[in-house]
Design a protein around this motif. Structure first.
Motif, PDB file in Angstrom:
ATOM      1  N   ILE A 156      31.278  83.804  32.563  1.00  0.00           N
ATOM      2  CA  ILE A 156      32.551  83.522  32.063  1.00  0.00           C
ATOM      3  C   ILE A 156      32.665  83.573  30.558  1.00  0.00           C
ATOM      4  N   CYS A 157      33.424  84.451  30.175  1.00  0.00           N
ATOM      5  CA  CYS A 157      33.630  84.849  28.834  1.00  0.00           C
ATOM      6  C   CYS A 157      35.176  84.857  28.208  1.00  0.00           C
ATOM      7  N   ILE A 158      35.444  84.524  26.842  1.00  0.00           N
ATOM      8  CA  ILE A 158      36.542  85.024  26.492  1.00  0.00           C
ATOM      9  C   ILE A 158      36.501  86.225  25.692  1.00  0.00           C
ATOM     10  N   ASP A 159      37.813  86.846  25.656  1.00  0.00           N
ATOM     11  CA  ASP A 159      37.975  88.334  25.231  1.00  0.00           C
ATOM     12  C   ASP A 159      38.146  88.149  23.841  1.00  0.00           C
ATOM     13  N   ASN A 160      36.888  87.967  23.067  1.00  0.00           N
ATOM     14  CA  ASN A 160      36.667  87.820  21.721  1.00  0.00           C
ATOM     15  C   ASN A 160      37.288  88.986  20.897  1.00  0.00           C
ATOM     16  N   GLU A 161      36.978  89.870  21.375  1.00  0.00           N
ATOM     17  CA  GLU A 161      37.674  91.244  20.863  1.00  0.00           C
ATOM     18  C   GLU A 161      39.059  91.313  20.650  1.00  0.00           C
ATOM     19  N   LEU A 162      39.714  90.768  21.833  1.00  0.00           N
ATOM     20  CA  LEU A 162      41.211  90.746  21.575  1.00  0.00           C
ATOM     21  C   LEU A 162      41.647  89.571  20.614  1.00  0.00           C
ATOM     22  N   GLY A 163      40.830  88.377  20.522  1.00  0.00           N
ATOM     23  CA  GLY A 163      41.003  87.463  19.721  1.00  0.00           C
ATOM     24  C   GLY A 163      40.956  87.891  18.114  1.00  0.00           C
ATOM     25  N   GLY A 164      40.015  88.588  17.710  1.00  0.00           N
ATOM     26  CA  GLY A 164      39.748  89.280  16.266  1.00  0.00           C
ATOM     27  C   GLY A 164      40.950  90.165  16.372  1.00  0.00           C
ATOM     28  N   TYR A 165      41.590  90.998  17.242  1.00  0.00           N
ATOM     29  CA  TYR A 165      42.530  91.952  17.070  1.00  0.00           C
ATOM     30  C   TYR A 165      43.879  91.422  16.714  1.00  0.00           C
ATOM     31  N   LEU A 166      44.089  89.763  17.496  1.00  0.00           N
ATOM     32  CA  LEU A 166      45.271  89.387  17.536  1.00  0.00           C
ATOM     33  C   LEU A 166      45.366  88.566  16.151  1.00  0.00           C
ATOM     34  N   ALA A 167      44.433  88.205  15.557  1.00  0.00           N
ATOM     35  CA  ALA A 167      44.296  87.455  14.091  1.00  0.00           C
ATOM     36  C   ALA A 167      44.470  88.640  13.244  1.00  0.00           C
ATOM     37  N   THR A 168      43.907  89.570  13.324  1.00  0.00           N
ATOM     38  CA  THR A 168      44.001  90.791  12.247  1.00  0.00           C
ATOM     39  C   THR A 168      45.402  91.460  12.401  1.00  0.00           C
ATOM     40  N   LYS A 169      45.867  91.789  13.499  1.00  0.00           N
ATOM     41  CA  LYS A 169      47.349  92.360  13.486  1.00  0.00           C
ATOM     42  C   LYS A 169      48.239  91.442  12.954  1.00  0.00           C
ATOM     43  N   TYR A 170      48.363  90.228  13.328  1.00  0.00           N
ATOM     44  CA  TYR A 170      49.124  89.329  12.667  1.00  0.00           C
ATOM     45  C   TYR A 170      49.175  89.390  11.034  1.00  0.00           C
ATOM     46  N   LEU A 171      48.257  89.568  10.372  1.00  0.00           N
ATOM     47  CA  LEU A 171      47.964  89.687   9.072  1.00  0.00           C
ATOM     48  C   LEU A 171      48.546  90.718   8.540  1.00  0.00           C
ATOM     49  N   THR A 311      33.039  78.998  49.029  1.00  0.00           N
ATOM     50  CA  THR A 311      33.940  80.197  48.182  1.00  0.00           C
ATOM     51  C   THR A 311      34.560  79.656  46.874  1.00  0.00           C
ATOM     52  N   TYR A 312      34.666  80.257  45.906  1.00  0.00           N
ATOM     53  CA  TYR A 312      35.313  80.089  44.797  1.00  0.00           C
ATOM     54  C   TYR A 312      35.647  81.250  44.032  1.00  0.00           C
ATOM     55  N   THR A 313      37.210  81.405  43.793  1.00  0.00           N
ATOM     56  CA  THR A 313      37.625  82.437  43.016  1.00  0.00           C
ATOM     57  C   THR A 313      37.255  82.371  41.407  1.00  0.00           C
ATOM     58  N   LEU A 314      36.481  82.918  41.056  1.00  0.00           N
ATOM     59  CA  LEU A 314      36.055  82.695  39.454  1.00  0.00           C
ATOM     60  C   LEU A 314      36.872  83.444  38.532  1.00  0.00           C
ATOM     61  N   ASN A 315      37.468  82.700  37.539  1.00  0.00           N
ATOM     62  CA  ASN A 315      38.288  83.388  36.548  1.00  0.00           C
ATOM     63  C   ASN A 315      37.490  83.443  35.374  1.00  0.00           C
ATOM     64  N   ASN A 316      36.866  84.681  35.284  1.00  0.00           N
ATOM     65  CA  ASN A 316      35.661  85.016  34.595  1.00  0.00           C
ATOM     66  C   ASN A 316      35.875  85.619  33.091  1.00  0.00           C
ATOM     67  N   LYS A 317      37.215  86.063  32.891  1.00  0.00           N
ATOM     68  CA  LYS A 317      37.515  86.195  31.457  1.00  0.00           C
ATOM     69  C   LYS A 317      39.037  85.469  31.214  1.00  0.00           C
ATOM     70  N   LEU A 318      38.503  84.558  30.130  1.00  0.00           N
ATOM     71  CA  LEU A 318      39.511  83.723  29.562  1.00  0.00           C
ATOM     72  C   LEU A 318      40.382  84.403  28.446  1.00  0.00           C
ATOM     73  N   ALA A 319      41.682  84.339  28.295  1.00  0.00           N
ATOM     74  CA  ALA A 319      42.317  84.847  27.251  1.00  0.00           C
ATOM     75  C   ALA A 319      42.524  83.972  26.165  1.00  0.00           C
ATOM     76  N   PRO A 320      42.370  84.429  24.894  1.00  0.00           N
ATOM     77  CA  PRO A 320      42.589  83.791  23.546  1.00  0.00           C
ATOM     78  C   PRO A 320      44.271  83.930  23.301  1.00  0.00           C
ATOM     79  N   GLU A 321      44.476  83.157  22.291  1.00  0.00           N
ATOM     80  CA  GLU A 321      45.916  82.837  22.134  1.00  0.00           C
ATOM     81  C   GLU A 321      46.171  82.542  20.783  1.00  0.00           C
ATOM     82  N   LEU A 322      47.119  83.447  19.874  1.00  0.00           N
ATOM     83  CA  LEU A 322      47.365  83.036  18.465  1.00  0.00           C
ATOM     84  C   LEU A 322      48.242  81.910  18.486  1.00  0.00           C
ATOM     85  N   ILE A 323      47.902  81.003  17.623  1.00  0.00           N
ATOM     86  CA  ILE A 323      48.818  79.678  17.240  1.00  0.00           C
ATOM     87  C   ILE A 323      49.124  80.068  15.703  1.00  0.00           C
ATOM     88  N   ILE A 324      50.559  80.062  15.613  1.00  0.00           N
ATOM     89  CA  ILE A 324      50.835  80.394  14.366  1.00  0.00           C
ATOM     90  C   ILE A 324      51.580  79.244  13.699  1.00  0.00           C
TER      91      ILE A 324
END
Length: 332
Positions: A156-171, A311-324
């Motif tokens: 289970i991981c978060i898309d940290n690459e996307l998080g860094g992208y969202l932060a920098t893109k906003y700036l 049986t369990y359906t794993l949500n293995n990639k959690l999405a980051p969200e920019l909080i403005i």
């Protein structure tokens, strides 16, 4: 102290029957179950957890390795995992690696020695091969903040690459083209992924990567103030900083106060993690939300399903969200 032997004698059944009744085995006759639980109630017997573990091959406990036992990230992670495990009448045993490979290995061996039914592992120091070996030893193992192809359904991981992208893109979209980045420890995969997201955003907008705009800090509070001072001293043209966690952003607030620099006006900031205090400092910090609560709950539910072979359906990639919020000035 009342023993299982005394229960068996009063109920007039074998000790093995008492153990099976306590652990819910379907092979125990209903009449014997009644005898056992009437004897337990009369004697005030409290089952010994170790004896139950021997009888059922289960310890009713989950082991968890984290980097630290404190802080705004690990605290909620442990709390939500423990809360979920307790709802299933099990216990969470937590140890920390303290940024040491030897301590991480020792912690895992300790948990395995306690015969835990499953493991939740947040490791910065162990290799993929080492984690695969551990998962082969303890089948009900969940890996956090790491993607290992061989254990794809246990990560289970978060898309940290996307998080860094969202932060920098906003700036950048706010008009800043001199955007610095203060990383966490670059020994950590989180830091490297967030830095890659920063670089991706620069490349998308045709801004050259400048190593002088990068400074390595820490996710905890150690040494970040001096890191901020050095970064600002060598780059007078910086108008914005992407801080790879909110602790780092706090250090920037402190140095800006020290130097009479106005955050949100003269210097724009985006943090990462959305810690509780990020909305209480002034100006309120724009940050990337790390769904740590969801990660703790998801990890616990998944390891419990592996333990019970459900049986369990794993949500293995959690999405980051920019909080403005209010820490970024729009230049255009």
């Amino acid at each position: 102290m009342i023993t299982i032997k005394e229960v068996s004698e009063l109920a007039q059944v074998s000790q093995a029957t008492v153990s099976r009744a306590l652990n819910g085995h379907a092979t125990v006759k209903e009449a014997n179950k009644i005898k056992v639980f009437e004897a337990i109630e009369k004697l005030g017997y409290k089952p010994n957890s170790f004896a139950q573990a021997l009888a059922s091959s289960r310890s009713n406990s989950i082991g968890m390795l984290v980097g630290s036992l404190e802080g705004p990230f690990y605290g909620p992670l442990m709390h939500n995992a423990e809360d979920t495990v307790r709802k299933k009448n099990m216990h969470l045993i937590v140890t920390s690696g303290q940024e040491s490979k030897e301590k991480e290995i020792d912690s895992i061996r300790f948990l395995q020695s306690k015969q835990v039914d499953g493991l939740i592992i947040h490791s910065d120091m162990l290799s993929d091969d080492e984690l695969i070996k551990i998962a082969n030893e303890t089948k009900a193992t969940i890996i956090l903040n790491r993607y290992i192809p061989e254990l794809a359904q246990q990560c289970i991981c978060i898309d940290n690459e996307l998080g860094g992208y969202l932060a920098t893109k906003y700036l950048i979209e706010s008009g800043h083209n001199k955007v610095a980045c203060i990383t966490g420890q670059l020994s950590k995969i989180d830091s490297r992924d967030r830095l890659q997201g920063y670089r991706n955003a620069l490349a998308e907008y045709g801004i050259a990567y400048d190593a002088n705009l990068i400074a390595e800090g820490r996710f905890d509070h150690k040494g970040n103030h001096e890191t901020v001072r050095r970064l600002l001293d060598r780059n007078k043209e910086i108008t914005a900083i992407f801080c790879q966690n909110d602790n780092i952003a706090l250090a920037v607030y402190d140095i800006c106060s020290e130097r009479k620099i106005s955050v949100g006006d003269e210097l724009s900031l985006v943090g990462y993690d959305n810690d509780t205090y990020s909305q209480h400092i002034r100006p309120e910090l724009t940050t990337v939300n790390f769904p740590v609560k969801e990660m703790g709950i998801e990890a616990a539910n998944c390891v419990l399903s592996l333990v019970s072979k459900k049986t369990y359906t794993l949500n293995n990639k959690l999405a980051p969200e920019l909080i403005i919020r209010n820490s970024v000035k729009k230049l255009k």
